[in-house]
Design an enzyme around this catalytic site. Structure first.
Site, PDB file in Angstrom:
ATOM      1  N   LYS A 106       3.804   0.118   0.247  1.00  0.00           N
ATOM      2  CA  LYS A 106       2.934  -0.749  -0.601  1.00  0.00           C
ATOM      3  C   LYS A 106       3.996  -2.398  -1.091  1.00  0.00           C
ATOM      4  O   LYS A 106       3.477  -2.947  -1.510  1.00  0.00           O
ATOM      5  CB  LYS A 106       2.379  -0.064  -2.103  1.00  0.00           C
ATOM      6  N   ASP A 164      -2.711  -0.436  -2.902  1.00  0.00           N
ATOM      7  CA  ASP A 164      -2.984  -0.338  -4.652  1.00  0.00           C
ATOM      8  C   ASP A 164      -4.029   0.915  -4.655  1.00  0.00           C
ATOM      9  O   ASP A 164      -4.942   1.205  -3.959  1.00  0.00           O
ATOM     10  CB  ASP A 164      -1.845  -0.985  -5.305  1.00  0.00           C
TER      11      ASP A 164
END
Length: 219
Positions: free
Chosen positions: A121, A139
């Site tokens: 991420k 996320d």
DNA sequence: CTCCCGATAT
DNA sequence: ATATCAGGAG
């Protein structure tokens, strides 16, 4: 599952709701951004932004983080939570920047993930925001929104969500989409209290319709 | 899968 | 008061 047409509509609507969606982490170069994103793991961007003004004022270069005593760095980021692991990661990260990358943040995702504290991420955020690479950082917001709307399946892993989004969305829209979904999730389709009754996407939203029905509201 | 942890929403 | 929030490492 939403059709491609419906997804187009969803992204368009999110764009209208949040025309100025962009990275909310305060930063002025790729290095600061990377530090900020590492700090933001399991923590809101708002909180990170409370710590970084002082942090970036005090630590300008990788060397500054390396030279500072660990305990001091820990105290400087304590508010963030998970501060012991993050302080260690940042020191390691800076060390490898010097040793392996000439003191600069690498631009390739495959290199970014090798840095301490940088997972998939974080690498996607840095690649996309700092270097303009097409990427969709999944996320918690992107994951939740994708699943609630029905863009992907409930049991999909984060990686599967990312792949699905990349498959269903044209590459030139990845970056905008990512930020719009984050804003939509953060400010509207919130984890604790989604604003379903006022949601312009209610008619296409799997979860929204279910929640409305539960409350006896006909949609 | 568990641990890491403070801030904030409820 | 306590549940929830928010990713990566080991």
């Amino acid at each position: 599952m939403l059709t491609k047409k419906q997804i187009e509509y969803v992204l368009e609507t999110m764009g209208e709701m949040f025309p100025n969606a962009e990275c909310e982490l305060t930063h002025s170069n790729p290095f600061e951004l990377t530090i900020a994103v590492v700090l933001s793991a399991q923590c809101t961007d708002a909180l990170v932004n409370k710590v970084t003004p002082h942090l970036f004022d005090k630590y300008k270069e990788p060397e500054d983080y390396i030279q500072a005593p660990l305990e001091e760095l820990e105290q400087d980021i304590r508010k963030i939570g998970l501060f012991r692991s993050k302080a260690k990661n940042i020191k390691k990260l800076c060390q490898s920047l010097i040793e392996d990358y000439g003191g600069e943040i690498p631009t390739e995702k495959s290199e970014l993930v090798k840095l301490a504290g940088v997972g998939r991420k974080t690498a996607n955020v840095v690649a996309s925001v700092a270097f303009g690479e097409p990427a969709i950082a999944v996320d918690t917001h992107v994951e939740r929104v994708s699943k609630r709307l029905g863009i992907c399946k409930w049991k999909d892993s984060v990686l599967e969500v990312e792949k699905t989004l990349m498959r269903k969305i044209p590459m030139e829209e990845w970056s905008d989409t990512h930020h719009r979904m984050i804003f939509f999730g953060r400010y509207h389709c919130k984890a604790q209290s989604p604003q379903c009754p006022e949601c312009p996407l209610l008619e296409v939203c799997r979860e929204g319709k279910k929640r409305m029905k539960k409350r006896g509201v006909v949609v």
